[in-house]
Design a protein around this motif. Structure first.
Motif, PDB file in Angstrom:
ATOM      1  N   ALA A 238     -28.238 -11.992  28.205  1.00  0.00           N
ATOM      2  CA  ALA A 238     -28.017 -11.577  26.819  1.00  0.00           C
ATOM      3  C   ALA A 238     -28.454 -10.133  26.655  1.00  0.00           C
ATOM      4  CB  ALA A 238     -28.791 -12.478  25.866  1.00  0.00           C
ATOM      5  N   THR A 239     -27.700  -9.367  25.886  1.00  0.00           N
ATOM      6  CA  THR A 239     -28.016  -7.957  25.671  1.00  0.00           C
ATOM      7  C   THR A 239     -29.136  -7.804  24.651  1.00  0.00           C
ATOM      8  OG1 THR A 239     -26.468  -7.646  23.833  1.00  0.00           O
ATOM      9  CG2 THR A 239     -25.576  -7.423  26.067  1.00  0.00           C
ATOM     10  N   SER A 240     -29.625  -6.580  24.528  1.00  0.00           N
ATOM     11  CA  SER A 240     -30.672  -6.298  23.545  1.00  0.00           C
ATOM     12  C   SER A 240     -30.162  -6.493  22.119  1.00  0.00           C
ATOM     13  CB  SER A 240     -31.184  -4.865  23.727  1.00  0.00           C
ATOM     14  OG  SER A 240     -30.104  -3.940  23.664  1.00  0.00           O
ATOM     15  N   ALA A 241     -28.827  -6.439  21.930  1.00  0.00           N
ATOM     16  CA  ALA A 241     -28.231  -6.646  20.612  1.00  0.00           C
ATOM     17  C   ALA A 241     -27.980  -8.126  20.321  1.00  0.00           C
ATOM     18  CB  ALA A 241     -26.920  -5.874  20.504  1.00  0.00           C
ATOM     19  N   GLY A 242     -28.288  -8.996  21.295  1.00  0.00           N
ATOM     20  CA  GLY A 242     -28.159 -10.422  21.063  1.00  0.00           C
ATOM     21  C   GLY A 242     -26.870 -11.048  21.543  1.00  0.00           C
ATOM     22  N   LYS A 243     -25.962 -10.257  22.110  1.00  0.00           N
ATOM     23  CA  LYS A 243     -24.702 -10.796  22.603  1.00  0.00           C
ATOM     24  C   LYS A 243     -24.834 -11.224  24.062  1.00  0.00           C
ATOM     25  CE  LYS A 243     -21.909  -7.842  19.587  1.00  0.00           C
ATOM     26  NZ  LYS A 243     -20.830  -6.811  19.537  1.00  0.00           N
ATOM     27  N   GLN A 244     -23.946 -12.122  24.483  1.00  0.00           N
ATOM     28  CA  GLN A 244     -23.938 -12.498  25.892  1.00  0.00           C
ATOM     29  C   GLN A 244     -23.491 -11.307  26.743  1.00  0.00           C
ATOM     30  OE1 GLN A 244     -21.855 -16.064  26.917  1.00  0.00           O
ATOM     31  NE2 GLN A 244     -22.851 -17.307  25.344  1.00  0.00           N
ATOM     32  N   GLY A 245     -24.135 -11.134  27.894  1.00  0.00           N
ATOM     33  CA  GLY A 245     -23.776 -10.033  28.778  1.00  0.00           C
ATOM     34  C   GLY A 245     -24.979  -9.166  29.097  1.00  0.00           C
ATOM     35  N   LEU A 246     -24.709  -7.991  29.637  1.00  0.00           N
ATOM     36  CA  LEU A 246     -25.746  -7.065  30.077  1.00  0.00           C
ATOM     37  C   LEU A 246     -25.585  -5.722  29.385  1.00  0.00           C
ATOM     38  CD1 LEU A 246     -25.338  -7.863  33.861  1.00  0.00           C
ATOM     39  CD2 LEU A 246     -27.437  -8.318  32.582  1.00  0.00           C
ATOM     40  N   ASP A 247     -26.703  -5.069  29.123  1.00  0.00           N
ATOM     41  CA  ASP A 247     -26.635  -3.700  28.623  1.00  0.00           C
ATOM     42  C   ASP A 247     -26.009  -2.812  29.701  1.00  0.00           C
ATOM     43  OD1 ASP A 247     -27.812  -4.077  26.081  1.00  0.00           O
ATOM     44  OD2 ASP A 247     -29.786  -4.219  27.030  1.00  0.00           O
ATOM     45  N   PRO A 248     -25.273  -1.760  29.308  1.00  0.00           N
ATOM     46  CA  PRO A 248     -24.502  -0.955  30.284  1.00  0.00           C
ATOM     47  C   PRO A 248     -25.300  -0.451  31.476  1.00  0.00           C
ATOM     48  CG  PRO A 248     -23.881  -0.376  28.053  1.00  0.00           C
ATOM     49  CD  PRO A 248     -25.038  -1.321  27.930  1.00  0.00           C
ATOM     50  N   ASP A 249     -26.512   0.069  31.249  1.00  0.00           N
ATOM     51  CA  ASP A 249     -27.294   0.608  32.362  1.00  0.00           C
ATOM     52  C   ASP A 249     -27.669  -0.497  33.347  1.00  0.00           C
ATOM     53  OD1 ASP A 249     -28.980   2.646  33.752  1.00  0.00           O
ATOM     54  OD2 ASP A 249     -30.589   1.313  33.092  1.00  0.00           O
ATOM     55  N   LEU A 250     -28.121  -1.626  32.824  1.00  0.00           N
ATOM     56  CA  LEU A 250     -28.498  -2.743  33.689  1.00  0.00           C
ATOM     57  C   LEU A 250     -27.269  -3.317  34.381  1.00  0.00           C
ATOM     58  CD1 LEU A 250     -30.418  -4.800  34.854  1.00  0.00           C
ATOM     59  CD2 LEU A 250     -30.306  -6.077  32.702  1.00  0.00           C
ATOM     60  N   ARG A 251     -26.152  -3.344  33.688  1.00  0.00           N
ATOM     61  CA  ARG A 251     -24.925  -3.873  34.280  1.00  0.00           C
ATOM     62  C   ARG A 251     -24.541  -3.100  35.538  1.00  0.00           C
ATOM     63  NH1 ARG A 251     -20.434  -6.876  33.247  1.00  0.00           N
ATOM     64  NH2 ARG A 251     -18.468  -6.070  34.063  1.00  0.00           N
ATOM     65  N   SER A 252     -24.599  -1.782  35.487  1.00  0.00           N
ATOM     66  CA  SER A 252     -24.216  -0.972  36.643  1.00  0.00           C
ATOM     67  C   SER A 252     -25.192  -1.167  37.798  1.00  0.00           C
ATOM     68  CB  SER A 252     -24.129   0.508  36.254  1.00  0.00           C
ATOM     69  OG  SER A 252     -25.387   0.997  35.831  1.00  0.00           O
ATOM     70  N   ARG A 253     -26.476  -1.299  37.496  1.00  0.00           N
ATOM     71  CA  ARG A 253     -27.481  -1.494  38.550  1.00  0.00           C
ATOM     72  C   ARG A 253     -27.335  -2.859  39.205  1.00  0.00           C
ATOM     73  NH1 ARG A 253     -32.552  -1.232  35.331  1.00  0.00           N
ATOM     74  NH2 ARG A 253     -33.631  -1.589  37.327  1.00  0.00           N
ATOM     75  N   LEU A 254     -27.093  -3.887  38.381  1.00  0.00           N
ATOM     76  CA  LEU A 254     -26.957  -5.232  38.943  1.00  0.00           C
ATOM     77  C   LEU A 254     -25.668  -5.361  39.734  1.00  0.00           C
ATOM     78  CD1 LEU A 254     -28.101  -8.064  39.215  1.00  0.00           C
ATOM     79  CD2 LEU A 254     -26.952  -8.667  37.061  1.00  0.00           C
ATOM     80  N   LEU A 255     -24.596  -4.741  39.247  1.00  0.00           N
ATOM     81  CA  LEU A 255     -23.339  -4.762  39.981  1.00  0.00           C
ATOM     82  C   LEU A 255     -23.514  -4.174  41.374  1.00  0.00           C
ATOM     83  CD1 LEU A 255     -20.272  -5.100  40.298  1.00  0.00           C
ATOM     84  CD2 LEU A 255     -20.002  -2.894  39.124  1.00  0.00           C
ATOM     85  N   GLN A 256     -24.191  -3.056  41.452  1.00  0.00           N
ATOM     86  CA  GLN A 256     -24.419  -2.413  42.747  1.00  0.00           C
ATOM     87  C   GLN A 256     -25.199  -3.331  43.681  1.00  0.00           C
ATOM     88  OE1 GLN A 256     -27.022   1.129  42.764  1.00  0.00           O
ATOM     89  NE2 GLN A 256     -25.502   2.126  44.063  1.00  0.00           N
ATOM     90  N   LYS A 257     -26.214  -4.020  43.128  1.00  0.00           N
ATOM     91  CA  LYS A 257     -27.032  -4.925  43.943  1.00  0.00           C
ATOM     92  C   LYS A 257     -26.215  -6.144  44.400  1.00  0.00           C
ATOM     93  CE  LYS A 257     -30.684  -4.874  45.025  1.00  0.00           C
ATOM     94  NZ  LYS A 257     -31.342  -4.537  46.321  1.00  0.00           N
ATOM     95  N   ILE A 258     -25.446  -6.746  43.505  1.00  0.00           N
ATOM     96  CA  ILE A 258     -24.644  -7.915  43.873  1.00  0.00           C
ATOM     97  C   ILE A 258     -23.598  -7.530  44.916  1.00  0.00           C
ATOM     98  CG2 ILE A 258     -22.933  -9.581  43.025  1.00  0.00           C
ATOM     99  CD1 ILE A 258     -24.518  -9.729  40.425  1.00  0.00           C
ATOM    100  N   TYR A 259     -22.959  -6.379  44.726  1.00  0.00           N
ATOM    101  CA  TYR A 259     -21.970  -5.915  45.704  1.00  0.00           C
ATOM    102  C   TYR A 259     -22.606  -5.765  47.079  1.00  0.00           C
ATOM    103  CZ  TYR A 259     -18.750  -2.827  48.142  1.00  0.00           C
ATOM    104  OH  TYR A 259     -17.907  -2.280  49.078  1.00  0.00           O
ATOM    105  N   GLN A 260     -23.788  -5.174  47.109  1.00  0.00           N
ATOM    106  CA  GLN A 260     -24.507  -4.990  48.378  1.00  0.00           C
ATOM    107  C   GLN A 260     -24.840  -6.338  49.014  1.00  0.00           C
ATOM    108  OE1 GLN A 260     -28.493  -3.519  47.929  1.00  0.00           O
ATOM    109  NE2 GLN A 260     -28.627  -2.774  50.024  1.00  0.00           N
ATOM    110  N   MET A 261     -25.372  -7.268  48.225  1.00  0.00           N
ATOM    111  CA  MET A 261     -25.785  -8.574  48.733  1.00  0.00           C
ATOM    112  C   MET A 261     -24.609  -9.358  49.310  1.00  0.00           C
ATOM    113  SD  MET A 261     -28.325  -9.523  45.570  1.00  0.00           S
ATOM    114  CE  MET A 261     -28.513 -11.254  45.980  1.00  0.00           C
ATOM    115  N   VAL A 262     -23.515  -9.381  48.562  1.00  0.00           N
ATOM    116  CA  VAL A 262     -22.353 -10.175  48.984  1.00  0.00           C
ATOM    117  C   VAL A 262     -21.645  -9.533  50.164  1.00  0.00           C
ATOM    118  CG1 VAL A 262     -20.071 -11.015  48.274  1.00  0.00           C
ATOM    119  CG2 VAL A 262     -22.009 -11.203  46.707  1.00  0.00           C
TER     120      VAL A 262
END
Length: 303
Positions: A238-262
Motif C-alpha cells: 500500500a502506498t503512503s496515500a493509502g492506495k494499493q501499490g508502491l510509491d514511485p521511488d520504492l517501486r523502481s528500487r524493488l523492480l530492480q531487485k526482483i529483476y536481479q533475483m529472478v
C-alpha cells in the motif's frame, strides 16, 4: 526436478534470439518485467552452438515464446530454413515469433510475413522494428500482450533468501517474520508468533528486508493459509496515500531487485544446461567461426 528448479522454470518466459542491441537494448528487459513479462536475450558465441541453446531452452522452459531476429547473420544458420525446420520438429510445443528490421518496400514486408505466418505457420507474429529504438518497446509490448506473454500471472514472483525479514510494531509488541517471496504487488511471509491481524486490515510501517533491500511500507493482509504446518500471510503493498501499490521511488528500487533475483537464477540454470549440452557433443570445444564472444555467452546479460 527439485522444488528450486521447478520454481525457476515455471511461468511463461520470452526469449529474444540474437537481437540487434541498437533496436532492442537490454534495458528493455527490466521494464518488461514491470509489465509482468519475464524476458531474456540469447546471443551466439563459441561456447555452445546457438541451435543447441535453443533446443535446451525449448526442453527446459516448456512454456516459452521465442522471437528470432532474422537480420542477424549467424554462421551456419539460414533463418528461413532453420525456423521452418524448428516449427516442423516441435509443432504445437513451440511458440515462435520473428523480429526484423523495417523493410524498404511494402512488397518485401508482405512477402516475408506471408512466408513465416502462412508457409511456416509461426504463431506469435512478425514484428517490423523501427530504426528509432524508442518505438520498438511499444511494438514488442503489444505483441507480447497479444500472445499472453505474462502467462497466468499478473506479476513476476521472486523467491527470497533466508535473510529476507519483516517486522512491525503491534499492540502486543514487536512482530518478526520471514519473507518467502515477493512480486511488484504482493509478498508472502511467516511469522515467529502469529499476529492478531484481520483480513484486509492495513499494517503500517512494516520494516522489510528483501535480499538486502531495506525499506518501510504499509501493507494490507489479503489472505492467510497453512503451509508446511504453519500459517502463511499474504500482503498487498500500500502506498503512503493509502492506495494499493508502491510509491514511485520504492517501486523502481524493488523492480530492480526482483529483476536481479529472478534473472540471475534463470541465467545460472541456462548456463548449467548449456554447459551440459556442450559437453555431450562429440567435440565440445568446437563452436562457430566468427562468433562474437568466448566467455560461454555470459557477457552483459547476453547468452
Amino acid at each position: 526436478m527439485d522444488e528450486a528448479t521447478k520454481h525457476i522454470v515455471e511461468g511463461r518466459k520470452t526469449f529474444f534470439i540474437v537481437p540487434d542491441a541498437s533496436l532492442l537494448p537490454e534495458t528493455y528487459l527490466e521494464d518488461y518485467m514491470a509489465r509482468g513479462y519475464e524476458t531474456y536475450i540469447i546471443g551466439d558465441d563459441r561456447y555452445c552452438p546457438l541451435e543447441t541453446k535453443i533446443d535446451v531452452i525449448i526442453q527446459t522452459f516448456t512454456d516459452s515464446i521465442i522471437f528470432f531476429y532474422i537480420d542477424t547473420l549467424v554462421d551456419g544458420i539460414d533463418w528461413h530454413i532453420y525456423i521452418r525446420e524448428l516449427q516442423r520438429r516441435y509443432g504445437e510445443k513451440i511458440l515462435i515469433g520473428v523480429l526484423y528490421a523495417k523493410r524498404p518496400t511494402a512488397e518485401q514486408k508482405k512477402r516475408l510475413e506471408r512466408y513465416y505466418l502462412f508457409d511456416v505457420g509461426i504463431q506469435c507474429g512478425c514484428i517490423s522494428l523501427e530504426y528509432q529504438k524508442a518505438k520498438n518497446f511499444a511494438l514488442i509490448d503489444k505483441v507480447m500482450f497479444a500472445n499472453q506473454a505474462c502467462g497466468r500471472r499478473k506479476n513476476v514472483r521472486a523467491i527470497c533468501d533466508n535473510n529476507s525479514k519483516v517486522n512491525f510494531e503491534s499492540k502486543n509488541g514487536l512482530i518478526k517474520g520471514k519473507i518467502l517471496d515477493v512480486s511488484m504487488s504482493h509478498f508472502s511471509c511467516v511469522f515467529d508468533t502469529p499476529p492478531e491481524i484481520k483480513l484486509y486490515e492495513k499494517v503500517r510501517k512494516m520494516m522489510v528486508n528483501i535480499n538486502g533491500l531495506h525499506f518501510s511500507t504499509d501493507a494490507i493482509l489479503l489472505m492467510n493459509r497453512p503451509i508446511h504446518g504453519e500459517p502463511m500471510y499474504i500482503f498487498v503493498f500500500a502506498t503512503s496515500a493509502g492506495k494499493q501499490g508502491l510509491d514511485p521511488d520504492l517501486r523502481s528500487r524493488l523492480l530492480q531487485k526482483i529483476y536481479q533475483m529472478v534473472s540471475e537464477k534463470v541465467k545460472h540454470l541456462m548456463w548449467m544446461k548449456f554447459n551440459e549440452a556442450r559437453k555431450s557433443q562429440r567435440n565440445p570445444s568446437y563452436g562457430r567461426a566468427f562468433a562474437p564472444s568466448e566467455d560461454g555467452g555470459i557477457q552483459n546479460h547476453y547468452y
